[in-house]
Design a protein around this motif. Structure first.
Motif, PDB file in Angstrom:
ATOM      1  N   ASN A  78       0.486   0.753  -9.944  1.00 19.54           N
ATOM      2  CA  ASN A  78       0.559   1.532  -8.708  1.00 19.54           C
ATOM      3  C   ASN A  78       0.134   0.687  -7.507  1.00 19.54           C
ATOM      4  O   ASN A  78      -0.748  -0.167  -7.622  1.00 19.54           O
ATOM      5  N   CYS A  79       0.745   0.968  -6.368  1.00 18.14           N
ATOM      6  CA  CYS A  79       0.326   0.341  -5.116  1.00 18.14           C
ATOM      7  C   CYS A  79      -0.922   1.063  -4.615  1.00 18.14           C
ATOM      8  O   CYS A  79      -0.909   2.282  -4.411  1.00 18.14           O
ATOM      9  N   ILE A  80      -2.011   0.326  -4.428  1.00 15.72           N
ATOM     10  CA  ILE A  80      -3.272   0.950  -4.011  1.00 15.72           C
ATOM     11  C   ILE A  80      -3.557   0.732  -2.528  1.00 15.72           C
ATOM     12  O   ILE A  80      -4.412   1.425  -1.966  1.00 15.72           O
ATOM     13  N   LEU A 109       5.658  -4.702 -17.497  1.00 16.64           N
ATOM     14  CA  LEU A 109       5.463  -3.773 -16.385  1.00 16.64           C
ATOM     15  C   LEU A 109       6.376  -4.183 -15.241  1.00 16.64           C
ATOM     16  O   LEU A 109       6.610  -5.382 -15.023  1.00 16.64           O
ATOM     17  N   THR A 110       6.902  -3.190 -14.523  1.00 15.29           N
ATOM     18  CA  THR A 110       7.757  -3.448 -13.364  1.00 15.29           C
ATOM     19  C   THR A 110       7.182  -2.732 -12.158  1.00 15.29           C
ATOM     20  O   THR A 110       6.816  -1.549 -12.238  1.00 15.29           O
ATOM     21  N   GLY A 111       7.068  -3.452 -11.040  1.00 12.87           N
ATOM     22  CA  GLY A 111       6.513  -2.874  -9.816  1.00 12.87           C
ATOM     23  C   GLY A 111       7.564  -2.670  -8.755  1.00 12.87           C
ATOM     24  O   GLY A 111       8.318  -3.589  -8.423  1.00 12.87           O
ATOM     25  N   LEU A 112       7.626  -1.432  -8.237  1.00 13.55           N
ATOM     26  CA  LEU A 112       8.578  -1.068  -7.186  1.00 13.55           C
ATOM     27  C   LEU A 112       7.815  -0.490  -6.009  1.00 13.55           C
ATOM     28  O   LEU A 112       6.841   0.236  -6.193  1.00 13.55           O
ATOM     29  N   GLY A 113       8.252  -0.793  -4.781  1.00 13.07           N
ATOM     30  CA  GLY A 113       7.581  -0.238  -3.613  1.00 13.07           C
ATOM     31  C   GLY A 113       7.981  -0.926  -2.320  1.00 13.07           C
ATOM     32  O   GLY A 113       8.022  -0.300  -1.265  1.00 13.07           O
ATOM     33  N   HIS A 114       8.263  -2.200  -2.372  1.00 11.55           N
ATOM     34  CA  HIS A 114       8.718  -2.913  -1.175  1.00 11.55           C
ATOM     35  C   HIS A 114      10.154  -2.505  -0.850  1.00 11.55           C
ATOM     36  O   HIS A 114      10.950  -2.228  -1.749  1.00 11.55           O
ATOM     37  N   THR A 115      10.464  -2.523   0.436  1.00  9.79           N
ATOM     38  CA  THR A 115      11.807  -2.130   0.877  1.00  9.79           C
ATOM     39  C   THR A 115      12.689  -3.325   1.211  1.00  9.79           C
ATOM     40  O   THR A 115      13.814  -3.154   1.675  1.00  9.79           O
ATOM     41  N   ASP A 116      12.167  -4.534   0.982  1.00 15.81           N
ATOM     42  CA  ASP A 116      12.968  -5.743   1.210  1.00 15.81           C
ATOM     43  C   ASP A 116      12.522  -6.800   0.200  1.00 15.81           C
ATOM     44  O   ASP A 116      11.646  -6.563  -0.622  1.00 15.81           O
ATOM     45  N   TRP A 117      13.140  -7.972   0.240  1.00 16.43           N
ATOM     46  CA  TRP A 117      12.887  -9.012  -0.737  1.00 16.43           C
ATOM     47  C   TRP A 117      11.423  -9.404  -0.782  1.00 16.43           C
ATOM     48  O   TRP A 117      10.703  -9.354   0.217  1.00 16.43           O
TER      49      TRP A 117
END
Length: 460
Positions: free
Chosen positions: A256-258, A217-225
């Motif tokens: 998912n980001c909750i 699984l890969t999580g995406l959502g942060h806009t920086d490191w």
């Protein structure tokens, strides 16, 4: 004349040399006298200092006694406040009950109560009661979580007593997983399953299956490191911290980001879950730490006290105590319920990059920017030993599940393993660049380390 002149010249040279000798002899005597005077002054200062030592020792003991008394008093006060709050709630419910009960008294036969038509007054009271109940339910659903008062015993205490396996130091490089395009910042192992989480400076986190290293699984959502991550005690959620000043919570079943917590003004370095699963704590470059309530979705408390970046934060096992390490060269222990600093530890000469507890919680390990690792007795709040493996910085420290081995990830790419029983230091060589993070598997048979080249190395 030719024979007398050399004799006169030789005599003049001899006299001159004797004068110089006498001059230097006098200068030497003066220097010796000054040295003796300085030695006497130092002896006097030592005696003067020694006369203060008993007083300092007594004041130190009084200080520790007062700190312990302060902690006990705060616990008793919290218990009393909880009892008072409970009594106030009981009185409030009793008053509400009397208010609604009085209009309902009607002197009619039992058979008429069920069949009697409802008047406008009774109807209005009934609707008001139902609306009040709905509002109360809504308030309860968004109510702040309560910090547990009766904490469950630390399960690691029993595990450590039962663990009779010898400490392992003969790790060999087993595999290399290339997972990120930029440096790996954090590795966390799942509390129950054979998977780990890898966070990178490329803004993504990945769930990795073991032992093959396949990405699940890969999580995406942060806009920086990404800087840190931590599993929920149940293992079904993940908390991540980032340079975008936020802390995010993720549902691992879907990726998912909750929930997103916003409030820090600079990059967030670290995050940690409370053992009850209702609170997340974070530390930041803005010199503060925050405690977030997962149920009410708000910041419950901000911890002020450090004067520089707070680089790491961790909950004491099965407790309401928090440990922070800072670039101001100090460690601090906080009561999460009150947000007050209960104790600070000093001894590092450089910025502290990381600090952690042993699984049993009786010892603290910390590492700083010049490679010095210190061990502290958390019960006595005193330093135990200092190990210098610098000058390369120590980026992270972690204990194995038995608490017998401490691993340190170093800036020169070396993983140092410290045997807490013998004091020996073992080195794992295999990184081509800087080692950012290191963590043991739960059984202690495997060690995982993250590199600045985006790879994770497994040692077994």
């Amino acid at each position: 004349m030719l024979q007398v002149c050399p004799k006169l010249k030789a005599r003049e040279d001899l006299l001159k040399t004797q004068k110089e000798r006498d001059f230097h002899r006098m200068h030497h005597k003066r220097t010796v006298q000054e040295k003796d005077k300085l030695i006497n002054d130092l002896k006097g200062l030592k005696l003067h200092y020694a006369s203060y030592e008993p007083t300092i020792r007594v004041l130190y003991e009084k200080h520790h006694a007062l700190l312990k008394q302060k902690m006990l008093t705060s616990l008793e006060r919290d218990r009393a406040v909880g009892q008072i709050s409970g009594l106030q709630e009981t009185l409030k419910h009793m008053e509400i009950g009397h208010t609604f009960h009085a209009p309902e008294i009607r002197v009619v036969p039992n058979c008429e109560k069920e069949n009697a038509p409802e008047g406008p007054t009774q109807k209005g009271l009934r609707e008001a009661r139902e609306q009040s109940k709905r509002k109360t339910k809504m308030k309860v659903s968004t109510k702040d979580s309560e910090f547990p008062t009766d904490m469950q015993p630390n399960p690691n205490l029993c595990l450590c007593k039962e663990n009779i396996c010898p400490a392992k130091f003969d790790y060999k490089l087993n595999n290399i997983f290339r997972l990120h395009e930029l440096p790996v910042s954090c590795i966390a192992t799942h509390p129950h399953k054979d998977i780990l989480i890898s966070c990178g400076e490329d803004r993504v986190w990945k769930v990795v299956g073991l032992p093959k290293g396949n990405v699940l699984l890969t999580g995406l959502g942060h806009t920086d490191w990404l800087s840190d991550c931590c599993f929920h005690p149940s293992g079904n959620k993940l908390a991540t911290s980032s340079g975008d000043t936020t802390v995010k919570l993720w549902d691992l079943s879907k990726g998912n980001c909750i929930l997103t917590f916003e409030g820090h003004t600079h990059a967030v370095w670290s995050c940690t879950w409370h053992s009850c699963g209702d609170f997340v704590a974070s530390s930041s470059l803005d010199t503060t730490s925050k405690i977030w309530d997962v149920n009410s979705e708000r910041c419950r408390c901000t911890l002020y006290g450090h004067t520089d970046s707070v680089n790491s934060i961790e909950f004491f096992p099965c407790s309401n105590i928090l440990l922070t390490s800072s670039a101001d060269k100090s460690l601090s222990a906080w009561d999460a319920r009150t947000g007050k600093c209960e104790q600070s530890l000093y001894g590092h000469m450089h910025s502290i990059n990381d600090a952690t507890f042993t699984p049993r919680g009786h010892m603290i390990a910390s590492c700083d920017a010049c490679g010095v690792t210190k061990l502290w007795d958390f019960r006595k709040l005193l330093p135990i030993v200092s190990i210098d493996v610098g000058p390369s910085p120590g980026n992270e420290v972690n204990f194995d599940s038995s608490g017998q081995v401490l691993a340190q990830a170093s800036g020169n790419g070396v993983i140092h393993l410290l045997d807490l029983k013998s004091g020996q230091i073992h080195k794992l060589m295999g990184h081509e660049s800087e080692a950012h993070t290191v963590v043991f598997s739960h059984d202690g048979e495997t060690l995982f380390s993250g590199d600045s080249d985006g790879t994770i190395r497994t040692w077994s």
